[in-house]
Design a protein around this motif. Structure first.
Motif, PDB file in Angstrom:
ATOM      1  N   ALA A  84      -9.683  16.978  12.466  1.00 24.86           N
ATOM      2  CA  ALA A  84      -8.319  17.342  12.074  1.00 24.86           C
ATOM      3  C   ALA A  84      -7.646  16.130  11.453  1.00 24.86           C
ATOM      4  CB  ALA A  84      -7.526  17.840  13.273  1.00 24.86           C
ATOM      5  N   HIS A  85      -6.939  16.348  10.363  1.00 23.71           N
ATOM      6  CA  HIS A  85      -6.219  15.299   9.652  1.00 23.71           C
ATOM      7  C   HIS A  85      -4.773  15.750   9.435  1.00 23.71           C
ATOM      8  CE1 HIS A  85     -10.238  13.952   9.116  1.00 23.71           C
ATOM      9  NE2 HIS A  85     -10.484  14.545   7.953  1.00 23.71           N
ATOM     10  N   VAL A  86      -3.940  14.831   8.975  1.00 20.71           N
ATOM     11  CA  VAL A  86      -2.585  15.161   8.533  1.00 20.71           C
ATOM     12  C   VAL A  86      -2.393  14.584   7.137  1.00 20.71           C
ATOM     13  CG1 VAL A  86      -0.137  14.655   8.856  1.00 20.71           C
ATOM     14  CG2 VAL A  86      -1.501  15.391  10.800  1.00 20.71           C
TER      15      VAL A  86
ATOM     16  N   ALA B 221       4.499  11.604  -6.088  1.00 21.48           N
ATOM     17  CA  ALA B 221       5.282  10.792  -5.151  1.00 21.48           C
ATOM     18  C   ALA B 221       6.654  11.416  -4.938  1.00 21.48           C
ATOM     19  CB  ALA B 221       5.424   9.371  -5.687  1.00 21.48           C
ATOM     20  N   GLY B 222       7.065  11.484  -3.672  1.00 17.47           N
ATOM     21  CA  GLY B 222       8.393  11.988  -3.343  1.00 17.47           C
ATOM     22  C   GLY B 222       8.501  13.484  -3.195  1.00 17.47           C
ATOM     23  N   THR B 223       7.454  14.243  -3.536  1.00 15.19           N
ATOM     24  CA  THR B 223       7.471  15.697  -3.335  1.00 15.19           C
ATOM     25  C   THR B 223       7.215  15.987  -1.862  1.00 15.19           C
ATOM     26  OG1 THR B 223       6.615  16.104  -5.560  1.00 15.19           O
ATOM     27  CG2 THR B 223       6.402  17.894  -3.963  1.00 15.19           C
ATOM     28  N   PRO B 224       8.142  16.604  -1.137  1.00 19.04           N
ATOM     29  CA  PRO B 224       7.938  16.787   0.307  1.00 19.04           C
ATOM     30  C   PRO B 224       6.637  17.507   0.620  1.00 19.04           C
ATOM     31  CG  PRO B 224      10.184  17.358  -0.305  1.00 19.04           C
ATOM     32  CD  PRO B 224       9.429  17.165  -1.586  1.00 19.04           C
ATOM     33  N   ARG B 225       5.854  16.927   1.507  1.00 20.97           N
ATOM     34  CA  ARG B 225       4.602  17.560   1.906  1.00 20.97           C
ATOM     35  C   ARG B 225       4.293  17.199   3.347  1.00 20.97           C
ATOM     36  NH1 ARG B 225      -1.782  17.204   0.577  1.00 20.97           N
ATOM     37  NH2 ARG B 225      -2.149  19.444   0.654  1.00 20.97           N
ATOM     38  N   GLY B 226       3.792  18.161   4.079  1.00 18.15           N
ATOM     39  CA  GLY B 226       3.298  17.940   5.425  1.00 18.15           C
ATOM     40  C   GLY B 226       2.303  19.037   5.738  1.00 18.15           C
ATOM     41  N   VAL B 227       1.035  18.671   5.950  1.00 17.15           N
ATOM     42  CA  VAL B 227      -0.016  19.649   6.230  1.00 17.15           C
ATOM     43  C   VAL B 227      -0.817  19.185   7.437  1.00 17.15           C
ATOM     44  CG1 VAL B 227      -2.179  20.674   5.392  1.00 17.15           C
ATOM     45  CG2 VAL B 227      -0.221  20.459   3.843  1.00 17.15           C
ATOM     46  N   ILE B 228      -0.941  20.054   8.427  1.00 18.86           N
ATOM     47  CA  ILE B 228      -1.862  19.834   9.537  1.00 18.86           C
ATOM     48  C   ILE B 228      -3.168  20.509   9.136  1.00 18.86           C
ATOM     49  CG2 ILE B 228      -2.227  19.974  12.022  1.00 18.86           C
ATOM     50  CD1 ILE B 228       0.440  18.661  11.266  1.00 18.86           C
ATOM     51  N   HIS B 229      -4.205  19.710   8.956  1.00 15.66           N
ATOM     52  CA  HIS B 229      -5.483  20.191   8.429  1.00 15.66           C
ATOM     53  C   HIS B 229      -6.511  20.172   9.566  1.00 15.66           C
ATOM     54  CE1 HIS B 229      -8.885  20.373   5.496  1.00 15.66           C
ATOM     55  NE2 HIS B 229      -9.471  19.569   6.369  1.00 15.66           N
ATOM     56  N   ILE B 230      -6.982  21.360   9.970  1.00  9.05           N
ATOM     57  CA  ILE B 230      -7.923  21.498  11.083  1.00  9.05           C
ATOM     58  C   ILE B 230      -9.200  22.156  10.571  1.00  9.05           C
ATOM     59  CG2 ILE B 230      -8.317  22.570  13.345  1.00  9.05           C
ATOM     60  CD1 ILE B 230      -5.205  22.529  13.669  1.00  9.05           C
TER      61      ILE B 230
ATOM     62  N   PHE C   1       0.833  -1.197   0.000  1.00 10.34           N
ATOM     63  CA  PHE C   1       0.000   0.000   0.000  1.00 10.34           C
ATOM     64  C   PHE C   1       0.868   1.247   0.000  1.00 10.34           C
ATOM     65  CE2 PHE C   1       0.665  -1.183   4.442  1.00 10.34           C
ATOM     66  CZ  PHE C   1       1.043   0.018   5.027  1.00 10.34           C
ATOM     67  N   ASP C   2       0.242   2.358  -0.361  1.00 11.70           N
ATOM     68  CA  ASP C   2       0.890   3.668  -0.290  1.00 11.70           C
ATOM     69  C   ASP C   2      -0.146   4.646   0.252  1.00 11.70           C
ATOM     70  OD1 ASP C   2       2.916   5.497  -0.473  1.00 11.70           O
ATOM     71  OD2 ASP C   2       2.893   5.667  -2.654  1.00 11.70           O
ATOM     72  N   THR C   3       0.297   5.621   1.020  1.00  7.29           N
ATOM     73  CA  THR C   3      -0.626   6.504   1.728  1.00  7.29           C
ATOM     74  C   THR C   3      -0.325   7.965   1.441  1.00  7.29           C
ATOM     75  OG1 THR C   3       0.741   6.750   3.718  1.00  7.29           O
ATOM     76  CG2 THR C   3      -0.693   4.811   3.596  1.00  7.29           C
ATOM     77  N   TRP C   4      -1.343   8.818   1.674  1.00  8.83           N
ATOM     78  CA  TRP C   4      -1.115  10.256   1.566  1.00  8.83           C
ATOM     79  C   TRP C   4      -1.636  11.029   2.780  1.00  8.83           C
ATOM     80  CZ3 TRP C   4      -5.333  13.712   0.972  1.00  8.83           C
ATOM     81  CH2 TRP C   4      -6.567  13.131   0.632  1.00  8.83           C
ATOM     82  N   GLY C   5      -2.045  10.283   3.824  1.00 12.07           N
ATOM     83  CA  GLY C   5      -2.466  10.977   5.028  1.00 12.07           C
ATOM     84  C   GLY C   5      -3.256  10.083   5.959  1.00 12.07           C
ATOM     85  N   VAL C   6      -3.715  10.679   7.059  1.00 14.64           N
ATOM     86  CA  VAL C   6      -4.487   9.950   8.055  1.00 14.64           C
ATOM     87  C   VAL C   6      -5.501  10.907   8.682  1.00 14.64           C
ATOM     88  CG1 VAL C   6      -2.823  10.429   9.924  1.00 14.64           C
ATOM     89  CG2 VAL C   6      -4.305   8.414  10.067  1.00 14.64           C
ATOM     90  N   GLU C   7      -6.672  10.370   9.019  1.00 19.90           N
ATOM     91  CA  GLU C   7      -7.756  11.170   9.570  1.00 19.90           C
ATOM     92  C   GLU C   7      -7.732  11.164  11.098  1.00 19.90           C
ATOM     93  OE1 GLU C   7     -11.553  10.092   7.984  1.00 19.90           O
ATOM     94  OE2 GLU C   7     -10.779   9.760   5.966  1.00 19.90           O
TER      95      GLU C   7
END
Length: 284
Positions: free
Chosen positions: A103-105, A204-213, A58-64
């Motif tokens: 809130a998700h990431v 894929a591989g593009t640095p990303r980090g978002v705190i989504h509220i 599997f591959d992921t792009w975030g979590v709830e």
């Protein structure tokens, strides 16, 4: 000079530059890295967003729901306790009292890029307000430079066009006339009306980090029902920082006074199942 509230209502989005300090960025990046390691080692324990899912591959792009255990990291509560996000929320939503919604990431996929289709949130595709008054607002804290979000400016103040609605129904990420890429720098915060027509994409591989509220005005009569089961577990609120505790208590109080109908419950569960089953894989 036009106020932030009026700018937000007119455009449907607003970038607050440099909200996070360098130290906050580094602490939140470390928290996201820890959480990602947990999610990828035991995905069944979390509500994961996938680009690919085939058993153990599997591959992921975030979590709830990152304020729920076991996802919660102390740094997520600290950033709300800082007070500036909540103050911007009060201004954008025109209410001194706010309700927590969720809130998700989000992070970058490792192998399979993602491309999320055009939509308005909560399945409320017919909702708009001619003056841009929001029912919910999103607050995206960008930990890296980010250009993942695409919007259609002004779409929160009018019905969807036939062409837009056709793409939305087809779950398509094809280009739309007048779409705009929102570009943020690391440390910026994006505020967005949840009913702005939007999609997101990240290679894929593009640095990303978002705190989504997501927050709501306390007096907002629609939407609501953000008092998720985890908030009501014994002892949970007592471990949250005071600001988070107040936002969640406001959600619980409002929800208890406005119970959902059976039709609303069924609709919400159907939307949740559809999203959980969706793989936001880039299409070639």
């Amino acid at each position: 000079m036009e106020s932030n509230m009026l700018r937000f209502r007119r455009a449907g989005h607003l970038v607050i530059p440099g909200l996070l300090t360098r130290q906050q960025i580094e602490r939140l990046r470390a928290a996201v890295d820890r959480l990602r390691s947990q999610v990828e080692s035991t995905p069944a324990a979390f509500k994961v967003r996938y680009t690919e899912r085939n058993g153990a591959d599997f591959d992921t792009w975030g979590v709830e729901h990152v304020f729920a255990l076991p996802a919660y990291q102390d740094e997520f509560g600290e950033i709300l306790e800082d007070g500036r996000i909540v103050q911007h929320g009060r201004e954008a939503l025109d209410d001194d009292r706010l309700r927590f919604w969720r809130a998700h990431v989000y992070w970058e996929p490792r192998r399979v890029g993602y491309s999320l289709y055009w939509h308005r949130d909560y399945g409320e595709h017919d909702h708009y307000h001619p003056e841009g008054v929001p029912t919910h607002a999103h607050f995206n804290l960008c930990l890296w430079d980010d250009s993942s979000l695409r919007i259609v400016p002004g779409s929160h103040r009018r019905p969807l066009t036939l062409a837009e609605d056709a793409l939305r129904r087809a779950k398509s990420a094809d280009p739309i006339e007048n779409e705009q890429v929102i570009r943020c720098k690391a440390g910026d915060m994006l505020i967005m009306n949840a009913h702005l027509l939007h999609r997101a994409a990240c290679s894929a591989g593009t640095p990303r980090g978002v705190i989504h509220i997501e927050l709501q005005a306390y007096r907002e009569p629609t939407g609501g029902h953000g008092s998720w089961r985890y908030m009501r577990e014994p002892g949970f609120l007592s471990r949250m920082p005071p600001t988070v505790r107040e936002l969640m208590r406001n959600a619980i109080e409002w929800d208890d006074a406005h119970p959902l109908s059976l039709r609303e419950l069924t609709h919400g569960r159907r939307l949740s199942r559809e999203f959980e089953q969706h793989e936001a894989r880039e299409r070639s």
